[in-house]
Design an enzyme around this catalytic site. Structure first.
Site, PDB file in Angstrom:
ATOM      1  N   LYS A 188       0.854  -1.192   0.000  1.00  0.00           N
ATOM      2  CA  LYS A 188       0.000   0.000   0.000  1.00  0.00           C
ATOM      3  C   LYS A 188       0.886   1.236   0.000  1.00  0.00           C
ATOM      4  CE  LYS A 188      -4.190   1.049  -0.581  1.00  0.00           C
ATOM      5  NZ  LYS A 188      -4.908   0.541  -1.727  1.00  0.00           N
ATOM      6  N   SER A 384      -8.291  -0.584  -5.937  1.00  0.00           N
ATOM      7  CA  SER A 384      -8.652  -0.350  -4.539  1.00  0.00           C
ATOM      8  C   SER A 384     -10.171  -0.217  -4.413  1.00  0.00           C
ATOM      9  CB  SER A 384      -7.918   0.873  -4.003  1.00  0.00           C
ATOM     10  OG  SER A 384      -7.707   0.739  -2.611  1.00  0.00           O
TER      11      SER A 384
END
Length: 585
Positions: A188, A384
């Site tokens: 991330k 995402s």
């Protein structure tokens, strides 16, 4: 005093008159504006420059008055693709000229456009291209042309792909401005620049894999169009062997080195028009507008609803550039309750955003697919939060160069306490209970607050992975192994089971019709945005002058950098956002 009062009243009266006159002119123009369509003359060429097209869907509004005042052109890329399809059988159109295209479309959109132009060529009509210079992305599109021209003083950029990431850890230490980061997912990397001063091995690994996959798609398409082996194309990129017009021609990337007047003379000759006369041409926007307004109405009663989800995901109504829960949930409900709608295609072009809104949209899709099939078509991005709202569809389509995945969660909060200490500012809190105080950027982060926030991040991550596992018929462990915030290309996503098939919007529509068991159908575009006149007037040119001035003074690139900083400032709550933005030049 009476004199000054009269003067002031006169000034105010003049000001009010000017404002009323100004808005009156706008109102009358909007009310009585004539038909702006341009006739298509025989023996015409479409000039393709998509500078003003950014989105697949141009949007529409429930209130027709709002539509009158909207700055949107009413044309999206989907409309352009339909127009090119119509041009194949239009006897008035003899060819398409890609002339100094300045498009800012993404690579997946370019892929759709290339496919449409390739199909147009098969009708026996020509596609030619001319540019003073070609960026790498522009060349990817124009490589589909039968004949490619380049200006003698121009250049061609063909060197492979790269990505640059800026790191701010040392800046934070020196400035005293820190970003408190809480995340799940070793990939991330949206927050990595605030934690490190160099790229992690995990981040370098995923960016390298992504760029190689995208390059494979680009080079393969160019290889087919130009009949140049892949090994040769990579050799050209490595050695910058096409950096001048002469070198580009030698490597067969372009066909003709000439000025634009020579290019137009060649088109005249192809059309059998005297060299001293102008040939008939029509812009792609005008031709598309004509096609939208004059296309025959499809009389099929069965419909497929196409719901466009474009931009970052956030709360509120949303618009053509942002995905809001209001317009998305309403569109799904309307399509679900409409008996004529037999299936739904969700077209996603989003890097993600709010985790809460993503979950609300996911839930609406979960309810809808129990009534009607839902097929997802991924555009440039469905990463995402963009993947979150896709994962439970009946089928998922993506282009080879779609960027997807990024199944991870993070929270980020600015903290100015080190800077405040340097400046001699001290902040203290008084509270009735141990955890009563809200987060303050001027107080060092409390470890209990961090633990509670991490707990929330972990909960959303587990929910995200569970939704993906259930939607894709995988185990939690299987999804977790390919999640951790890592991004994937469409090609890789198919291999991993995150996507079902490679294909564009039309492929997704055909699949939706197949699942719904219908053969004759029309399509209906959603959402219809519920905007007020005030919302639209705020977007008129005079209200955008500040943005225009800033861009003019500091340049487009610097303005984009400022916008990125502003986005980070506006992000509230936990985010399911893809790690970074990628621009291919």
């Amino acid at each position: 005093m009476k004199f000054l009062g009269n003067v002031l009243a006169t000034v105010i009266g003049i000001f009010v008159f000017i404002m009323l006159f100004f808005f009156g002119v706008i109102f009358i123009a909007a009310l009585f504006g004539g038909d702006d369509s341009v006739s298509v003359k025989s023996n015409s060429v479409i000039e393709l420059n998509l500078k003003e097209i950014k989105n697949d869907y141009a949007g529409k509004y429930k209130d027709p008055w709002v539509t009158r005042f909207s700055e949107q052109k009413g044309v999206g890329l989907t409309d352009v693709l339909n127009a090119i399809e119509a041009a194949k059988t239009d006897d008035n159109i003899k060819g398409i000229s890609i002339l100094n295209d300045e498009s800012s479309l993404g690579l997946a959109q370019y892929k759709d456009l290339r496919n449409a132009l390739e199909s147009f060529k098969k009708s026996g009509k020509f596609v030619w291209a001319y540019a003073n210079d070609y960026s790498q992305k522009e060349y990817y599109l124009t490589s589909v042309a039968n004949t490619i021209y380049i200006n003698p003083a121009g250049d061609l950029d063909f060197k492979g792909l790269s990505s640059e990431v800026m790191f701010f850890k040392d800046f934070q230490d020196k400035s005293g401005i820190h970003m408190e980061v809480i995340r799940h997912g070793k990939y991330k990397s949206a927050v990595e620049p605030f934690l490190e001063n160099k790229m992690s091995d995990a981040n370098r690994e995923q960016i390298t894999a992504l760029l190689n996959s995208i390059w494979s798609t680009i080079s393969t398409d160019i290889s087919k169009s130009r009949n140049i082996p892949l090994t040769k194309l990579n050799e050209i990129a490595n050695g910058l062997l096409a950096r001048t017009p002469e070198m580009a021609k030698q490597q067969h990337l372009v066909d003709v080195i000439a000025y634009e007047d020579v290019y137009h003379d060649a088109i005249r000759k192809a059309l059998k028009v005297d060299k001293n006369e102008d040939y008939n041409k029509i812009s792609i926007l005008d031709y598309t507008q004509n096609n939208v307004t004059t296309a025959l109405t499809n009389t099929a009663t069965d419909q497929i609803a196409i719901i466009y989800a474009q931009g970052e995901i956030g709360s509120g109504e949303g618009d053509v550039n942002t995905i809001g829960e209001g317009s998305m949930r309403r569109s799904l409900q309307e399509a679900r309750k409409n008996d004529d709608v037999k299936a739904i295609v969700l077209r996603i072009d989003s890097p993600g955003g709010s985790a809460l809104t993503s979950d609300l949209i996911w839930r609406e899709i979960e309810i809808t697919k129990k009534v009607k099939p839902v097929v997802v078509s991924m555009g440039n991005y469905a990463a995402s939060g963009g993947y979150y709202i896709a994962c439970n569809a009946n089928k998922i389509f993506a282009e080879n160069n779609t960027i997807t995945g990024s199944i991870g969660v993070f929270g980020m909060l600015p903290n100015f306490s080190p800077l405040a200490n340097k400046l001699g500012i001290n902040s203290e809190q008084v509270k009735t209970h141990e955890n009563a105080a809200n987060y303050s950027p001027f107080v060092p982060v409390d470890e209990k607050f961090k633990a509670f926030t991490l707990e929330g991040v972990e909960k959303i991550y587990n929910t995200f992975v569970t939704h993906v596992a259930e939607g894709r018929k995988m185990t939690f462990e299987q999804v977790d192994a390919i999640a951790q915030g890592r991004v994937w290309s469409g090609t890789e996503a198919v291999k991993l089971g995150l996507v079902d098939k490679i294909g564009g919007l039309n492929d997704a529509i055909a699949e939706a019709a197949k699942i719904a068991k219908i053969k004759k159908y029309s399509t209906q575009n959603y959402p219809e945005y519920e905007k007020t006149l005030n919302d639209i007037l705020s977007g008129l040119p005079f209200a955008k002058s500040k943005e225009a001035f800033i861009k003019e003074e500091i340049g487009e690139e610097n303005y984009m950098l400022i916008e990125q900083v502003k986005k980070f400032q506006k992000q509230k709550g936990i985010q399911t956002m893809m790690p970074y933005g990628i621009n291919i030049y």
